[in-house]
Design a protein around this motif. Structure first.
Motif, short mmCIF file in Angstrom:
data_model
loop_
_atom_site.label_atom_id
_atom_site.label_comp_id
_atom_site.label_asym_id
_atom_site.label_seq_id
_atom_site.Cartn_x
_atom_site.Cartn_y
_atom_site.Cartn_z
N ALA A 3 -7.57 -6.39 6.67
CA ALA A 3 -7.39 -4.93 6.72
C ALA A 3 -7.73 -4.45 8.13
O ALA A 3 -8.84 -4.68 8.61
N VAL A 33 -3.01 -4.82 5.33
CA VAL A 33 -3.02 -3.37 5.11
C VAL A 33 -3.63 -2.68 6.34
O VAL A 33 -4.40 -3.30 7.08
N PRO A 58 1.44 -1.78 4.84
CA PRO A 58 1.10 -0.64 3.99
C PRO A 58 -0.13 0.09 4.53
O PRO A 58 -1.13 -0.55 4.87
N TYR A 60 -3.11 3.01 4.11
CA TYR A 60 -3.93 3.87 3.24
C TYR A 60 -4.74 4.75 4.19
O TYR A 60 -5.40 4.23 5.09
N ASN A 91 4.85 3.03 1.11
CA ASN A 91 4.04 2.28 2.08
C ASN A 91 3.03 3.13 2.81
O ASN A 91 2.42 2.68 3.78
#
Ligand SMILES: [Fe+2]
Ligand SMILES: [Fe+2]
Length: 269
Positions: A3, A33, A58, A60, A91
């Motif tokens: 991440a 991510v 993707p 967040y 996404n």
């Protein structure tokens, strides 16, 4: 899971070639991510930037105060909810609109934007934030310090309430990742390697979310909680409890100008 964490990237300050170079830098991290803790662009560009970042991996994210510039909080949050209904939204996930999400079998993730809630530091401070000119919600408090403080406090309480509701759904997670823009403790509000000074603290700390995080961590001593935040543009780490760490992301050492985004960290979740 790899991440990659970004914060305060303020991509609206980048020319196209610099933007492409920064995207290349992100790709080189080989992220599975992206976790982005706000101040991505401004209201007229944030949808474009989160869409582009979502094409790398993707994403967040939460929003920061700059993401609301030249608009209102409700309008930008509405745009996030509309983005979620489009293919690009597959996404690019604005965490405040979601219940906690499972990132790995042991790790849950959630996010709230947070807001500098004028509950610490020097409230007589002469610091002037662009927020008060550029975010519609503050325009009615233009010459009214008391009203401005009241608005900040209300925004902070709303964020804390949203955070508490989300945290209640995470009891069984062993690890918890919390994304927020505004440092939730004074000690996490750092700039240039030093704690922020009293004139800056009211606008750069969200005491209300900190209280909620601390109460949750105390009630769940077996849960390891990592909070990622930004906003004060200084890197640091603060551990108010053995199971609660707040990591603040900042600019590169010696850097004090917008337009020089960096990758904060790639962490194994
Ligand atoms: Fe920022
Ligand atoms: Fe910010």
């Amino acid at each position: 899971m790899r991440a990659t964490w970004l914060t305060d990237i303020h991509l609206n300050f980048l020319r196209p070639l610099a933007l492409k170079a920064f995207y290349d830098q992100i790709v080189a991290e080989q992220p599975q991510v992206l976790l982005v803790t706000g101040d991505i662009g401004e209201s007229d560009s944030v949808v474009r930037f989160v869409t582009e970042l979502g094409q790398l991996a993707p994403i967040y994210f939460v929003l920061g105060n700059h993401d609301y510039y030249r608009s209102s909080i409700a309008a930008v949050r509405g745009a996030m909810e509309r983005l979620a209904q489009t293919p690009a939204g597959d996404n690019a996930t604005w965490l405040p609109a979601h219940e906690p999400m499972r990132l790995t079998p042991h790790t849950m993730m959630l996010g709230v934007d947070g807001w500098g809630d004028a509950r610490c530091g020097d409230l007589e401070s002469t610091v002037q934030l662009s927020d008060w000119k550029l975010i519609d919600d503050f325009k009615r408090a233009k010459d009214d310090r008391a009203l401005r403080i009241e608005i900040c406090k209300r925004l902070g309480s709303n964020e804390a309430r949203a955070l508490r509701d989300k945290l209640e759904l995470t009891s069984e997670a062993k690890q918890l990742l919390v994304l927020t823009h505004v440092p939730p403790f004074e000690e996490a509000c750092v700039y240039g390697g030093e704690p922020s000074t009293p004139p800056w603290l009211p606008w750069f700390t969200c005491i209300a979310t900190g209280e909620v995080l601390k109460a949750h961590a105390e009630a769940h001593p077996d849960q390891q909680i990592l909070v990622l935040c930004g906003h004060s543009h200084g890197a640091g780490s603060f551990r108010p409890l053995p199971n609660l760490e707040v990591r603040t992301g900042g600019w590169a050492a010696g850097q004090q100008e917008y337009g020089n985004p960096i990758v904060q960290q790639t962490i194994e979740v």
